[in-house]
Enzyme design. Structure first.
Site, PDB file in Angstrom:
ATOM      1  N   GLN A 122       3.528 -25.961  13.452  1.00  8.13           N
ATOM      2  CA  GLN A 122       2.617 -24.889  13.902  1.00  8.13           C
ATOM      3  C   GLN A 122       2.989 -24.370  15.289  1.00  8.13           C
ATOM      4  OE1 GLN A 122      -1.088 -27.229  12.594  1.00  8.13           O
ATOM      5  NE2 GLN A 122      -1.701 -25.100  12.276  1.00  8.13           N
TER       6      GLN A 122
ATOM      7  N   HIS B  39      -4.413 -32.053   5.099  1.00 10.55           N
ATOM      8  CA  HIS B  39      -4.139 -30.689   5.593  1.00 10.55           C
ATOM      9  C   HIS B  39      -2.882 -30.691   6.477  1.00 10.55           C
ATOM     10  CE1 HIS B  39      -5.729 -26.728   7.335  1.00 10.55           C
ATOM     11  NE2 HIS B  39      -4.781 -27.064   8.198  1.00 10.55           N
ATOM     12  N   GLU B  40      -2.802 -31.680   7.370  1.00  9.43           N
ATOM     13  CA  GLU B  40      -1.662 -31.712   8.319  1.00  9.43           C
ATOM     14  C   GLU B  40      -0.368 -32.134   7.618  1.00  9.43           C
ATOM     15  OE1 GLU B  40      -2.151 -30.254  10.969  1.00  9.43           O
ATOM     16  OE2 GLU B  40      -4.327 -30.353  11.068  1.00  9.43           O
TER      17      GLU B  40
ATOM     18  N   HIS C 120       1.080 -29.269   6.011  1.00  9.56           N
ATOM     19  CA  HIS C 120       1.847 -28.416   6.951  1.00  9.56           C
ATOM     20  C   HIS C 120       3.291 -28.905   7.059  1.00  9.56           C
ATOM     21  CE1 HIS C 120      -0.770 -25.435   8.741  1.00  9.56           C
ATOM     22  NE2 HIS C 120      -1.684 -26.321   9.102  1.00  9.56           N
TER      23      HIS C 120
ATOM     24  N   GLY D 282      -6.711 -30.885  14.688  1.00  4.81           N
ATOM     25  CA  GLY D 282      -5.416 -31.380  14.226  1.00  4.81           C
ATOM     26  C   GLY D 282      -4.339 -30.353  14.501  1.00  4.81           C
TER      27      GLY D 282
ATOM     28  N   CYS E 233      -7.801 -23.350   9.823  1.00  3.48           N
ATOM     29  CA  CYS E 233      -6.410 -23.601  10.207  1.00  3.48           C
ATOM     30  C   CYS E 233      -6.097 -22.757  11.435  1.00  3.48           C
ATOM     31  CB  CYS E 233      -5.479 -23.223   9.054  1.00  3.48           C
ATOM     32  SG  CYS E 233      -3.749 -23.564   9.423  1.00  3.48           S
ATOM     33  N   LEU E 234      -5.505 -23.413  12.440  1.00  2.00           N
ATOM     34  CA  LEU E 234      -5.188 -22.689  13.680  1.00  2.00           C
ATOM     35  C   LEU E 234      -4.136 -21.610  13.426  1.00  2.00           C
ATOM     36  CD1 LEU E 234      -5.156 -25.728  16.138  1.00  2.00           C
ATOM     37  CD2 LEU E 234      -6.993 -24.061  15.763  1.00  2.00           C
TER      38      LEU E 234
HETATM   39  O1  K1U Z   1      -3.975 -27.809  11.158  1.00  2.00           O
HETATM   40  C1  K1U Z   1      -4.699 -27.012  11.743  1.00  2.00           C
HETATM   41  O2  K1U Z   1      -4.484 -25.825  11.645  1.00  2.00           O
HETATM   42  C2  K1U Z   1      -5.858 -27.511  12.557  1.00  2.00           C
HETATM   43  C3  K1U Z   1      -7.176 -27.464  11.795  1.00  2.00           C
HETATM   44  C4  K1U Z   1      -7.416 -28.826  11.173  1.00  2.00           C
HETATM   45  C5  K1U Z   1      -8.420 -28.898  10.058  1.00  2.00           C
HETATM   46  C6  K1U Z   1      -9.700 -28.409  10.210  1.00  2.00           C
HETATM   47  C7  K1U Z   1     -10.620 -28.520   9.177  1.00  2.00           C
HETATM   48  C8  K1U Z   1     -10.263 -29.138   8.007  1.00  2.00           C
HETATM   49  C9  K1U Z   1      -8.987 -29.601   7.856  1.00  2.00           C
HETATM   50  C10 K1U Z   1      -8.070 -29.501   8.886  1.00  2.00           C
HETATM   51  C11 K1U Z   1      -8.264 -27.124  12.807  1.00  2.00           C
HETATM   52  O3  K1U Z   1      -8.464 -27.807  13.746  1.00  2.00           O
HETATM   53  S1  K1U Z   1      -9.183 -25.688  12.529  1.00  2.00           S
HETATM   54  C12 K1U Z   1     -10.385 -25.712  13.858  1.00  2.00           C
HETATM   55  C13 K1U Z   1     -11.497 -26.673  13.630  1.00  2.00           C
HETATM   56  O4  K1U Z   1     -11.690 -27.172  12.545  1.00  2.00           O
HETATM   57  C14 K1U Z   1     -12.373 -27.054  14.776  1.00  2.00           C
HETATM   58  C15 K1U Z   1     -12.187 -26.528  16.026  1.00  2.00           C
HETATM   59  C16 K1U Z   1     -13.033 -26.898  17.064  1.00  2.00           C
HETATM   60  C17 K1U Z   1     -14.054 -27.785  16.866  1.00  2.00           C
HETATM   61  C18 K1U Z   1     -14.252 -28.326  15.608  1.00  2.00           C
HETATM   62  C19 K1U Z   1     -13.407 -27.954  14.559  1.00  2.00           C
HETATM   63 ZN    ZN Z   2      -3.640 -25.843   9.492  1.00  5.05          ZN
END
Ligand code: K1U
Ligand code: ZN
Length: 185
Positions: free
Chosen positions: A51, A136-137, A140, A46, A94-95
């Site tokens: 971001q 979560h998004e 943000h 996401g 979270c990225l």
């Molecule tokens: O919003 C963001 O920072 C993105 C975040 C979204 C998220 C992940 C987990 C729970 C709630 C929201 C991410 O994408 S973190 C990376 C991640 O979860 C992932 C990356 C590669 C493969 C599988 C998962």
């Molecule tokens: Zn995030």
């Protein structure tokens, strides 16, 4: 299309409340294209526009598993209109807070209203990972981060590590800074 830089904690822009999108036009479609490219490159499941430094209420998502075809989803002006009383716990990442994961408890289901890229309104009821990721998004877009739901002790530790990393210009904490150390002797 372009991969854009992702804002990293403690960047203050992550605390901004994003503005609603007024028009679904060419510049919005370019933003969405860049968000997908950035999200897939990260990689993440996401991304909210803030971001990448754009304070607009736009979210991209793809919850397809590795062996499944891509399933890109766009949510413009997403809004939670109903939350379940039941709670679900999921380990979130979270990225903008790279390599830090923590369990967060949220409503297990939500109903969300949003516009698609044609400007058509939709309402969906989400459960499971979609419910978690949408919350979560949408957080943000309101300047809320998942670390706001963890203990103050853990949050202070995360903030300290990311502030130190920003000062050193490393972007994310050094590996020896990731976990509390339990050195013997
Ligand atoms: O919003 C963001 O920072 C993105 C975040 C979204 C998220 C992940 C987990 C729970 C709630 C929201 C991410 O994408 S973190 C990376 C991640 O979860 C992932 C990356 C590669 C493969 C599988 C998962
Ligand atoms: Zn995030």
């Amino acid at each position: 299309m372009a991969v854009r830089d992702i804002l990293i904690l403690p960047d203050k822009r992550l605390r901004l409340k994003s503005e609603p999108v007024k028009a679904v036009d060419r510049s919005l479609r370019k933003l969405v294209d860049d968000m997908f490219e950035t999200m897939y490159a990260a990689p993440g499941i996401g991304l909210a526009a803030i971001q990448i430094g754009v304070p607009q209420r736009v979210v991209t998502m793809d919850l397809a598993k590795k062996d499944e075809p891509k399933a890109p989803q766009v949510f413009i002006n997403p809004e939670v209109v109903w939350k379940a009383d039941e709670r679900a716990t999921y380990e979130e990442g979270c990225l903008s807070i790279p390599e830090y994961y923590e369990e967060v408890t949220r409503p297990s289901a939500v109903r969300v209203q949003y516009l698609d890229l044609a400007g058509t309104p939709h309402e969906i009821e989400a459960t499971g990972l979609l419910a978690t990721c949408l919350q979560h998004e949408i957080d943000h877009t309101n300047g809320v981060l998942f670390i706001d739901y963890i203990s103050k002790l853990k949050r202070d530790m995360v903030m300290k590590k990311f502030k130190k990393a920003a000062k050193l210009g490393t972007g994310k904490p050094l590996s020896e800074d990731k976990e509390p150390s339990h050195h013997i002797g």
